[in-house]
Design an enzyme around this catalytic site. Structure first.
Site, short mmCIF file in Angstrom:
data_model
loop_
_atom_site.label_atom_id
_atom_site.label_comp_id
_atom_site.label_asym_id
_atom_site.label_seq_id
_atom_site.Cartn_x
_atom_site.Cartn_y
_atom_site.Cartn_z
N ASN A 51 8.77 -9.22 2.43
CA ASN A 51 7.46 -8.63 2.73
C ASN A 51 6.38 -9.64 2.34
OD1 ASN A 51 5.04 -7.23 2.69
ND2 ASN A 51 5.90 -5.37 1.78
N CYS A 87 -1.61 -5.53 3.24
CA CYS A 87 -0.70 -5.77 4.37
C CYS A 87 -1.32 -5.46 5.72
CB CYS A 87 0.57 -4.94 4.18
SG CYS A 87 1.32 -5.19 2.57
N HIS A 137 4.59 -4.04 10.51
CA HIS A 137 4.55 -4.76 9.24
C HIS A 137 5.95 -4.72 8.62
CE1 HIS A 137 3.81 -5.91 5.20
NE2 HIS A 137 3.89 -4.69 4.71
O1 UT7 Z 1 4.01 -3.47 2.12
C1 UT7 Z 1 3.18 -2.63 1.40
C2 UT7 Z 1 3.60 -1.23 1.42
N1 UT7 Z 1 4.82 -1.08 0.66
C3 UT7 Z 1 5.63 -0.14 0.96
O2 UT7 Z 1 5.42 0.60 1.89
C4 UT7 Z 1 6.84 -0.01 0.08
C5 UT7 Z 1 7.64 1.16 0.48
N2 UT7 Z 1 8.74 1.44 -0.46
C6 UT7 Z 1 9.93 0.82 -0.39
O3 UT7 Z 1 10.16 -0.08 0.39
C7 UT7 Z 1 11.02 1.36 -1.29
O4 UT7 Z 1 10.53 2.49 -1.97
C8 UT7 Z 1 11.56 0.35 -2.33
C9 UT7 Z 1 12.40 -0.71 -1.64
C10 UT7 Z 1 10.41 -0.29 -3.08
C11 UT7 Z 1 12.46 1.05 -3.33
O5 UT7 Z 1 13.53 1.71 -2.66
P1 UT7 Z 1 13.84 3.24 -2.95
O6 UT7 Z 1 15.02 3.58 -2.18
O7 UT7 Z 1 12.59 4.03 -2.71
O8 UT7 Z 1 14.21 3.20 -4.48
P2 UT7 Z 1 13.57 4.03 -5.70
O9 UT7 Z 1 12.28 3.43 -6.11
O10 UT7 Z 1 13.61 5.51 -5.40
O11 UT7 Z 1 14.64 3.75 -6.82
C12 UT7 Z 1 16.00 4.20 -6.66
C13 UT7 Z 1 16.84 3.55 -7.75
C14 UT7 Z 1 16.21 3.62 -9.14
O12 UT7 Z 1 17.24 3.80 -10.08
P3 UT7 Z 1 17.56 5.24 -10.70
O13 UT7 Z 1 16.29 5.69 -11.35
O14 UT7 Z 1 17.95 6.09 -9.52
O15 UT7 Z 1 18.67 4.96 -11.65
C15 UT7 Z 1 15.61 2.25 -9.32
O16 UT7 Z 1 15.50 1.88 -10.66
O17 UT7 Z 1 17.00 2.16 -7.45
C16 UT7 Z 1 16.64 1.39 -8.61
N3 UT7 Z 1 16.15 0.10 -8.19
C17 UT7 Z 1 16.93 -0.99 -8.05
N4 UT7 Z 1 18.24 -1.16 -8.25
C18 UT7 Z 1 18.74 -2.38 -8.02
C19 UT7 Z 1 14.86 -0.25 -7.86
N5 UT7 Z 1 14.82 -1.54 -7.53
C20 UT7 Z 1 16.08 -2.03 -7.63
C21 UT7 Z 1 16.65 -3.28 -7.43
N6 UT7 Z 1 18.00 -3.41 -7.63
N7 UT7 Z 1 15.94 -4.35 -7.02
#
Ligand code: UT7
Length: 326
Positions: free
Chosen positions: A283, A113, A253
């Site tokens: 993204n 990115c 970004h």
């Molecule tokens: O561009 C390159 C660099 N990339 C980044 O910098 C990415 C940065 N990270 C993010 O943008 C976020 O971490 C994400 C959008 C990827 C994820 O969001 P989050 O708030 O950090 O979620 P998480 O990974 O902590 O997951 C929280 C919950 C989990 O469920 P449990 O374990 O709490 O039951 C995940 O399984 O959200 C769940 N989850 C979803 N639920 C519904 C993860 N993806 C989804 C989804 N729909 N698509």
């Protein structure tokens, strides 16, 4: 030595729109979760006929036209991509051939990115030292080809798109004022595609294990992203002796709207100065910043003399920022 400036921009997005509702049919997710946690409503996916190089050629032609130069004027072509046409040769080679450019230096750059900003910073060095007069820098990603529709944490985030910038010598005092590039390999396995390289060459086993898809430790990356984007933005502003309230536009970004908002708040930049299109394109990795830039230039959001800060963060992990006077 005069710095480089961006003389023209161009973008090319695939026509196919994939909405959150479309993804609800494929994985256990919801429009509400995606919107609240990322800010994304829809993204584009390339058709099977579209390739990284074919969209790059479209975007490049638009950028060259705006710059008022032809492909044969180019001395350097840098294609930032982690989703190349094929492992060998570089996608830049195909772009050079299709554009009808001279046999100038053309290569791919893999900084995920952050790649467009890395490419512009490298091109700036060539132009400052008069090794090149005109450079084409492209951010090109077809990440839909690497998405696992069994992994809801990644398949909802990434989208396809390409954008390019043509650089040339700046008429002082415009152009690139300060730029920084960083990499910290300690986080190399936080965002990666395990197979298809020398560690795990393609095999039936790697395909079965779904190892050709993007894997991401998003939650851990989130915090590193916010911290890195804030720090590097401050550093380039300090170098140019500029404070946040002097900025006309901040293009971060488009990784996640919550990351953008956190960085904006920490830097103290007002909301109306921050550009965001993540709701429409998701993204798009190294295409993210140049797509924003092209939208701002073509809509008149960027005016001559504007002070613009761009900051990126991605796999590697890599991060960087660039401050320029348009
Ligand atoms: O561009 C390159 C660099 N990339 C980044 O910098 C990415 C940065 N990270 C993010 O943008 C976020 O971490 C994400 C959008 C990827 C994820 O969001 P989050 O708030 O950090 O979620 P998480 O990974 O902590 O997951 C929280 C919950 C989990 O469920 P449990 O374990 O709490 O039951 C995940 O399984 O959200 C769940 N989850 C979803 N639920 C519904 C993860 N993806 C989804 C989804 N729909 N698509």
């Amino acid at each position: 030595m005069p710095s480089a400036t961006i003389l023209g921009t161009g973008a090319a997005l695939p026509a196919k729109v994939v909405t959150n509702a479309d993804l609800e049919k494929l994985v256990e997710t919801s429009d509400q979760w995606i919107t609240e946690r990322t800010g994304i409503k829809e993204r584009r996916h390339a058709s099977s006929e579209e390739t990284t190089s074919s969209l790059s050629v479209l975007a490049s032609r638009r950028a060259l036209e705006m710059a008022g130069i032809g492909p044969r004027d180019l001395d350097l072509i840098i294609c930032s991509t982690i989703s190349p046409d094929m492992p060998l040769p570089s996608t830049a080679s195909f772009i050079q051939r299709e554009l009808g450019a001279r046999s100038c230096c053309a290569f791919d750059l893999a900084a995920a990115c952050s790649g467009f900003l890395f490419g512009v910073t490298v091109a700036d060095q060539f132009i400052r030292t008069e090794k090149a007069k005109y450079a084409l820098v492209i951010g090109a990603e077809l990440l839909s080809r690497y998405l696992d529709y069994k992994d809801r944490a990644t398949c909802v985030i990434f989208g396809d798109g390409v954008a390019a910038g043509v650089l040339g010598p700046a008429a002082t005092p415009s152009g690139i004022l300060a730029a920084e590039m960083h990499t910290n390999g300690a986080y190399a396995d936080h965002l990666y595609i395990p197979a298809g390289g020398t560690v795990k060459p393609a095999s039936c086993e790697t395909v079965r294990a779904r190892d050709h898809y993007i894997k991401m430790r998003g939650n851990e990356l989130f915090k590193v992203a916010v911290r890195s984007l804030e720090e590097v933005s401050r550093r380039v502003m300090e170098q140019a002796k500029v404070c946040p309230d002097q900025l006309d536009l901040f293009i971060p970004h488009q990784a996640n709207q919550r990351i953008t908002e956190a960085v904006r708040g920490r830097l103290g930049v007002s909301s109306e100065k921050v550009y965001s299109n993540i709701s429409r394109v998701g993204n798009t990795s190294s295409a993210s910043i140049p797509i924003c830039l092209d939208e701002c230039v073509r809509s008149g959001r960027i005016q001559r003399g504007d002070l613009i800060l761009m900051a990126a963060f991605g796999a590697g992990v890599t991060w960087g920022a660039l401050l320029m006077r348009w």
